[in-house]
Design an enzyme around this catalytic site. Sequence first.
Site, PDB file in Angstrom:
ATOM      1  N   GLU A  26       0.856  -1.176   0.000  1.00  0.00           N
ATOM      2  CA  GLU A  26       0.000   0.000   0.000  1.00  0.00           C
ATOM      3  C   GLU A  26       0.900   1.236   0.000  1.00  0.00           C
ATOM      4  O   GLU A  26       1.996   1.210   0.555  1.00  0.00           O
ATOM      5  CB  GLU A  26      -0.894   0.020   1.253  1.00  0.00           C
ATOM      6  CG  GLU A  26      -1.849  -1.156   1.326  1.00  0.00           C
ATOM      7  CD  GLU A  26      -2.919  -0.988   2.410  1.00  0.00           C
ATOM      8  OE1 GLU A  26      -2.986   0.078   3.053  1.00  0.00           O
ATOM      9  OE2 GLU A  26      -3.687  -1.936   2.602  1.00  0.00           O
ATOM     10  N   HIS A  82      -4.187   6.732   0.706  1.00  0.00           N
ATOM     11  CA  HIS A  82      -3.447   5.463   0.707  1.00  0.00           C
ATOM     12  C   HIS A  82      -4.123   4.549  -0.301  1.00  0.00           C
ATOM     13  O   HIS A  82      -5.202   4.853  -0.812  1.00  0.00           O
ATOM     14  CB  HIS A  82      -3.344   4.846   2.096  1.00  0.00           C
ATOM     15  CG  HIS A  82      -4.587   4.200   2.619  1.00  0.00           C
ATOM     16  ND1 HIS A  82      -5.656   4.904   3.120  1.00  0.00           N
ATOM     17  CD2 HIS A  82      -4.939   2.890   2.731  1.00  0.00           C
ATOM     18  CE1 HIS A  82      -6.600   4.061   3.521  1.00  0.00           C
ATOM     19  NE2 HIS A  82      -6.193   2.824   3.292  1.00  0.00           N
ATOM     20  N   HIS A  84      -5.267   0.553  -1.739  1.00  0.00           N
ATOM     21  CA  HIS A  84      -5.583  -0.852  -1.499  1.00  0.00           C
ATOM     22  C   HIS A  84      -5.217  -1.560  -2.802  1.00  0.00           C
ATOM     23  O   HIS A  84      -5.957  -1.428  -3.789  1.00  0.00           O
ATOM     24  CB  HIS A  84      -7.067  -1.038  -1.164  1.00  0.00           C
ATOM     25  CG  HIS A  84      -7.455  -0.528   0.190  1.00  0.00           C
ATOM     26  ND1 HIS A  84      -8.762  -0.392   0.585  1.00  0.00           N
ATOM     27  CD2 HIS A  84      -6.696  -0.132   1.236  1.00  0.00           C
ATOM     28  CE1 HIS A  84      -8.803   0.071   1.835  1.00  0.00           C
ATOM     29  NE2 HIS A  84      -7.560   0.248   2.249  1.00  0.00           N
ATOM     30  N   ASP A  95      -8.490   0.981   8.906  1.00  0.00           N
ATOM     31  CA  ASP A  95      -8.560   2.389   8.494  1.00  0.00           C
ATOM     32  C   ASP A  95      -9.490   3.165   9.420  1.00  0.00           C
ATOM     33  O   ASP A  95      -9.189   4.295   9.816  1.00  0.00           O
ATOM     34  CB  ASP A  95      -9.080   2.510   7.061  1.00  0.00           C
ATOM     35  CG  ASP A  95      -8.106   1.934   6.043  1.00  0.00           C
ATOM     36  OD1 ASP A  95      -6.909   1.832   6.353  1.00  0.00           O
ATOM     37  OD2 ASP A  95      -8.573   1.583   4.940  1.00  0.00           O
TER      38      ASP A  95
END
Length: 131
Positions: A26, A82, A84, A95
């Site tokens: 990630e 961020h 995935h 998260d």
Amino acid sequence: MSRPLRLPRHLEQAIWDHARRQLPSECVGVLGADGEGALVAVYPLANVAARPERCYVADPAELLRALKAMRRADLTLGAIYHSHPRGPATPSATDLSLAEYPVPYLIADVEGHVLRAYLLPQNQEVPIEVG
Ligand SMILES: [Zn+2]
């Protein structure tokens, strides 16, 4: 839904470039906003999580440097992003539990090429307008 988040196309591109560069991990980074709240700068950060393909932890020293650079440029923290790697573009339980900033969190589903934004931990989607 909340007020849309306006994301300039070149910043969206920078997020996707960073996300692909970090595969299979990630990626994580922050976006600086100007006085009107417009997103104007992207600061990619290193993901120092023990299992970076499963979650993200921004390198604290790099985060501090990015926040200082924003302050020098008269910017404030506007959003956090961020990725995935295999989706989905929705917040994971981690998260939700780790969110601590009152700014939109952008999540990039690299496999599906979907970018969404949320206010966390309330898990409220914020529409993104690219361009
Ligand atoms: Zn996540």
